[in-house]
Enzyme design. Structure first.
Site, PDB file in Angstrom:
ATOM      1  N   HIS A 471       0.813  -1.217   0.000  1.00  0.00           N
ATOM      2  CA  HIS A 471       0.000   0.000   0.000  1.00  0.00           C
ATOM      3  C   HIS A 471       0.849   1.269   0.000  1.00  0.00           C
ATOM      4  O   HIS A 471       0.621   2.199   0.760  1.00  0.00           O
ATOM      5  CB  HIS A 471      -0.959   0.019   1.207  1.00  0.00           C
ATOM      6  N   ARG A 533      -7.702   3.745  -0.767  1.00  0.00           N
ATOM      7  CA  ARG A 533      -6.998   2.632  -0.117  1.00  0.00           C
ATOM      8  C   ARG A 533      -5.576   2.466  -0.655  1.00  0.00           C
ATOM      9  O   ARG A 533      -4.615   2.556   0.089  1.00  0.00           O
ATOM     10  CB  ARG A 533      -7.780   1.324  -0.301  1.00  0.00           C
ATOM     11  N   GLY A 552      -9.049  -2.611  -4.211  1.00  0.00           N
ATOM     12  CA  GLY A 552      -9.907  -2.927  -3.083  1.00  0.00           C
ATOM     13  C   GLY A 552      -9.226  -3.925  -2.162  1.00  0.00           C
ATOM     14  O   GLY A 552      -8.117  -4.408  -2.436  1.00  0.00           O
ATOM     15  N   GLU A 558     -11.902  -0.299  -7.827  1.00  0.00           N
ATOM     16  CA  GLU A 558     -12.739   0.764  -8.351  1.00  0.00           C
ATOM     17  C   GLU A 558     -11.964   1.692  -9.276  1.00  0.00           C
ATOM     18  O   GLU A 558     -10.762   1.909  -9.102  1.00  0.00           O
ATOM     19  CB  GLU A 558     -13.375   1.564  -7.211  1.00  0.00           C
ATOM     20  N   TYR A 568     -13.503   9.689  -1.168  1.00  0.00           N
ATOM     21  CA  TYR A 568     -13.895   8.487  -1.901  1.00  0.00           C
ATOM     22  C   TYR A 568     -14.196   7.295  -0.992  1.00  0.00           C
ATOM     23  O   TYR A 568     -14.418   6.190  -1.479  1.00  0.00           O
ATOM     24  CB  TYR A 568     -12.828   8.171  -2.953  1.00  0.00           C
TER      25      TYR A 568
END
Length: 679
Positions: A471, A533, A552, A558, A568
Site C-alpha cells: 500500500h 486505499r 480494493g 474501483e 472516496y
C-alpha cells in the site's frame, strides 16, 4: 488554466465532525537560527508578542530558524507572522535529531503577513522554517519573523516495533492459522492486523495467533502481521510467511464445456463462447488451449483471445477447472479457426495485436515515452532506470537512483514521469520511491547527450508519505498543461490515514513541479482528494479530467473520476460495499478476483486498465462521466499485468508483472514489455 481548471475545480466536499484544535507547543521553547541581526534575537519569534521579531543576517540566502519542542510530536499547523522582510520561497520541515529533515510544506509564492498553514502532517521534535528567497531584494535586508507558532499533538506518536515473522500453526485446504512474537511499544500494543498478500484477513486485540480463511486448495499465499497501538500508530510489517494450502478431498472434475463456438474473428483476436460446465462443488474458471498449449483463461463461459497472429490456424479447446484444480475433459470437437489476414485495427476491435518489445527480470513499474519515441522505465527492486529503443530493441541502464529502499513487498523505485510541456528543455525526470523511513517524490536531471542520470542534480520535492510492506501507491501523472504533478499514494496499511486530510497517505496529491504547494489546493497542503486505499493508476482524458484506479481489499476494485476535495470513502466504503452514503461513488467496480488492477491509460477516448490478479486488460469507452462498452482482453495470455501507458501512434505500452513482484528481491521476475495496437 482553461479546460483543466474547469474540470478539476468543482469540489465534492464531505463535512465531518468538528475537531478540537491542537494546542500551541512552541511558545517559549528553545530556538536555534542560522544567524541573527543585532536588534532581534531568535527567542523573539516564539515569545507570543508580535511586536518583537527575529531578524536574520542581511543579504544572505538561505537562512533558517528551528524550535525545539522538547519531545517528538505530531505537527498539524504552523502559523507564521512576518514583517515586511518576509520569505517568498521557504519550506517547513520536521526532524527527530536536527540532522535529517522531512519537508511537510513548501512554497515559492509566500506573500508575508500572516501565513496560517493548516492541515499539515509531520512528526518530530524540531520544526524548522527554511527560507531560500527573500521578499526584499535589497542586500541590506534579511528575513524578519515576528511569530513562529507550532501547533500539534504531544500524545503518543511512536509506532510499535514490527512483530516477529509468523510461524505456521496449522493449515487446511481453505484456511491457515499462524502465530508470531509480540511487538513492543513505548505505551503499549493494542492489537495486530494479519494480511494475506496485502489484503487484511484477520485482526486481534492482543492475541498472538489468528486464522485466515477463504483460501483455496493448492494455493500459495504470503502472510505477515502489523502491530498497532491505541493512538492508531501502525508498525512496519513483520517478515512474510509463505504458505501453500493442501488439496481438498474433492476429486470430481467438472463436466466438459460444450457448444464451443466463435463469436468474432479478426487478424489478431478470436471471440469464443460455450455452454457452461457443472461441478459438484463449483466451477472456478476455464482454460483455453491451442493444440494442447494453454493460451488464455476465462472466469465466465466466454472470452476474447488476443495477441494472435494474422492468417494463422488455431485448434481450440476449452477445459473447466474447480477450486481444487480438477480439470474437466477437453471440449469436443476441436474448433478450428483461422485469423484473418492484414495488420489493420478497426475501431470495432478495441484491442488488436500485441508484440513483445523486450523482456526484463525485474519488476517494470514506472514507464514514460520520451519526445523521440524511445522509452524510460524503472526497475522497482534494482532501483535502476532503463532506456529502451523500441525500434532496435536496444536497452541501456542510464543510472541507479540513490536512497531507494525495498520493503520486502511492494515498495522500491516506483513511478516515473516527465513534464509534457517542458521536458525537451529542462530534462527533469520525476520519480516516486520508497526510502528507509518514508515514500517521497524527487526529480533528477537526465543527460540526453550522455544517455545517463545526473544524480548530483537530485531535488527532493515531497517527503513524509508513510511507507509499509504494501500500500505504497506510487503512480505519477502531470496535468496536460504541465503546471501540476499529481501523485497516487496508498494508506500504508493504516486505513485511518485515508480520511485524514492532514495525512499524505490514501490520497491523490497535487504539487507544483518544484515541489511547492499550489495556492488553490483544497486543504492547504498537497492533498487533492482523499479516502483512497491504494492507488496505482492515474490518467487524464481529453477534457483534462483525472481518472484513478484503486485496489480494493477483498470485495471490489474501483475506477474513479477525481474531483477537487472529494472523499472516496475508504475505509467506510470499498467500491460500493459498506457505508457509502455521502462519498464520491466510483464510475466502475471490478471483483477483486477479476481485477487487482494497477496502471491505467487513456487513448482515443477509451480507458485501458492493466490488472494483476485478474491477468487481463480492461477497455472501457468514456462517454460523458460514465464508462461504457467494457471489454476484457489478453485474459490469462500474458499473466499479471501492471503498467499500461500511451505509446506513439495511438498505441499502448503494456508491462507484465510475473513472479517476484511481492518480495522486493531483485532480478527474480519474468516480465515482458509489449507494444499493443488498439482501434
Amino acid at each position: 488554466m482553461g479546460a483543466i481548471a474547469l474540470a478539476l475545480a468543482a469540489p465534492t466536499m464531505i463535512a465531518g465532525p468538528a475537531e478540537a484544535a491542537d494546542p500551541l507547543l512552541s511558545q517559549g521553547r528553545p530556538v536555534t537560527v542560522s544567524s541573527s541581526g543585532w536588534c532581534c534575537p531568535a527567542a523573539n519569534a516564539v515569545d507570543g508578542n508580535s511586536a518583537t521579531r527575529w531578524a536574520s543576517a542581511a543579504g544572505v540566502d538561505p537562512q533558517w530558524i528551528d524550535v525545539d519542542l522538547g519531545a517528538v510530536v505530531r505537527v498539524s499547523r504552523v502559523r507564521l507572522q512576518w514583517d515586511a522582510s518576509c520569505a517568498t520561497a521557504y519550506e517547513i520541515g520536521t526532524s527527530a535529531d536536527r540532522v535529517t529533515w522531512t519537508k511537510i510544506y513548501a512554497t515559492t509564492a509566500g506573500k508575508g503577513g500572516v501565513e496560517d498553514l493548516t492541515s499539515l502532517d509531520g512528526t518530530g521534535r524540531y520544526v524548522r522554517v527554511y527560507g531560500t528567497k527573500r521578499c526584499r531584494t535589497d542586500r541590506s535586508r534579511g528575513y524578519s519573523l515576528q511569530e513562529f507558532a507550532v501547533y500539534g499533538s504531544a500524545g503518543d506518536v511512536q509506532p510499535p516495533s514490527p512483530p516477529g515473522t509468523p510461524t505456521l500453526v496449522g493449515v487446511t485446504s481453505t484456511s491457515a492459522t499462524i502465530a508470531w512474537t509480540a511487538a513492543t511499544d513505548d505505551v503499549g500494543v493494542a492489537g495486530y492486523d494479519v494480511y494475506r498478500d496485502g489484503q487484511l484477513c484477520a485482526s486481534t486485540t492482543g492475541a498472538l495467533t489468528a486464522t485466515c480463511g477463504n483460501l483455496g486448495p493448492n494455493g500459495s499465499y504470503g502472510f505477515y502481521v502489523n502491530a498497532r497501538d491505541a493512538a492508531g500508530n501502525v508498525s512496519q510489517a513483520s517478515g512474510t510467511l509463505p504458505v501453500r494450502t493442501p488439496p481438498s478431498d474433492d476429486s470430481t472434475p467438472p463436466s466438459a464445456p460444450s457448444d464451443v463456438h466463435v463469436t468474432a474473428v479478426n487478424s489478431t483476436s478470436i471471440g469464443l463462447a460455450w455452454t457452461a460446465s457443472t461441478d459438484d462443488v463449483g466451477v472456478t474458471g476455464y482454460r483455453i488451449y491451442d493444440g494442447g498449449t494453454q493460451i488464455g483463461t476465462s472466469d465466465t463461459a466466454s472470452t476474447t483471445l488476443g495477441g494472435l497472429t494474422p492468417s494463422t490456424a488455431y485448434h481450440l479447446q476449452v477445459r473447466a477447472v474447480d477450486r481444487n484444480g480438477n480439470l474437466s475433459a477437453p471440449s469436443t470437437p476441436v474448433l478450428d479457426v483461422t485469423t484473418t489476414g492484414g495488420s489493420g485495427c478497426s475501431p470495432s476491435q478495441g484491442v488488436c495485436g500485441a508484440t513483445q518489445i523486450t523482456t526484463d527480470d525485474d519488476v517494470v513499474w514506472g514507464l514514460t515515452t520520451l519526445p523521440d519515441g524511445t522509452v524510460l522505465y524503472t526497475q522497482r527492486d534494482v532501483h535502476d532506470i532503463i532506456h529502451l529503443n523500441p525500434a532496435t530493441r536496444a536497452k541501456t541502464t542510464i543510472g541507479t537512483l540513490p536512497g531507494v529502499e525495498n520493503t520486502d513487498g511492494e515498495g522500491g523505485l516506483l513511478g516515473l514521469e516527465i513534464n509534457p510541456v517542458s521536458f525537451a528543455t529542462d530534462h527533469w525526470l520525476y520519480l516516486f520511491h520508497t526510502t528507509a523511513s518514508d515514500n517521497r517524490i524527487v526529480r533528477v536531471k537526465y543527460d540526453p547527450a550522455a544517455d545517463s542520470l545526473d544524480t548530483s542534480t537530485e531535488q527532493v520535492l515531497l517527503t513524509g508519505i508513510a511507507r509499509n510492506k504494501y500500500h505504497n501507491g506510487g503512480r505519477l501523472r502531470f496535468s496536460p498543461d504541465g503546471r501540476y504533478l499529481f501523485a497516487a499514494t496508498g494508506d500504508a496499511q493504516n486505513s485511518a490515514t485515508a480520511p485524514n486530510t492532514s495525512s499524505l497517505n490514501g490520497k491523490v496529491l497535487r504539487i507544483n513541479p518544484d515541489g511547492s504547494i499550489p495556492a488553490d489546493n483544497p486543504f492547504g497542503n498537497a492533498v487533492w482528494s482523499y479516502g483512497h486505499r491504494n492507488i496505482q493508476g492515474l490518467a487524464f482524458d481529453a477534457q483534462g479530467r483525472l481518472w484513478e484506479q484503486e485496489f480494493g481489499n477483498n470485495v471490489m476494485d474501483e475506477t474513479n473520476l477525481i474531483v477537487k476535495g472529494g472523499n472516496y470513502g475508504w475505509p467506510s466504503c470499498e467500491g460500493t460495499s459498506g457505508s457509502c452514503d455521502g462519498f464520491v461513488a466510483p464510475k466502475r467496480t471490478y471483483p477483486v478476483a477479476q481485477g487487482s488492477c494497477s496502471g491505467i491509460a487513456i487513448v482515443n477516448g477509451a480507458l485501458y486498465v492493466a490488472c494483476e490478479r485478474g491477468a487481463r486488460l480492461y477497455r472501457a469507452v468514456i462517454e460523458g462521466d460514465t464508462l461504457t462498452n467494457v471489454q476484457s482482453f489478453f485474459t490469462g495470455t500474458y499473466g499479471r499485468l501492471r503498467t499500461v501507458e500511451p505509446a506513439p501512434d495511438s498505441g499502448l505500452w503494456l508491462a507484465t508483472s510475473v513472479d517476484g513482484d511481492k518480495d522486493g528481491v531483485p532480478h527474480n521476475s519474468h516480465n515482458q514489455i509489449l507494444r499493443v495496437s488498439v482501434g
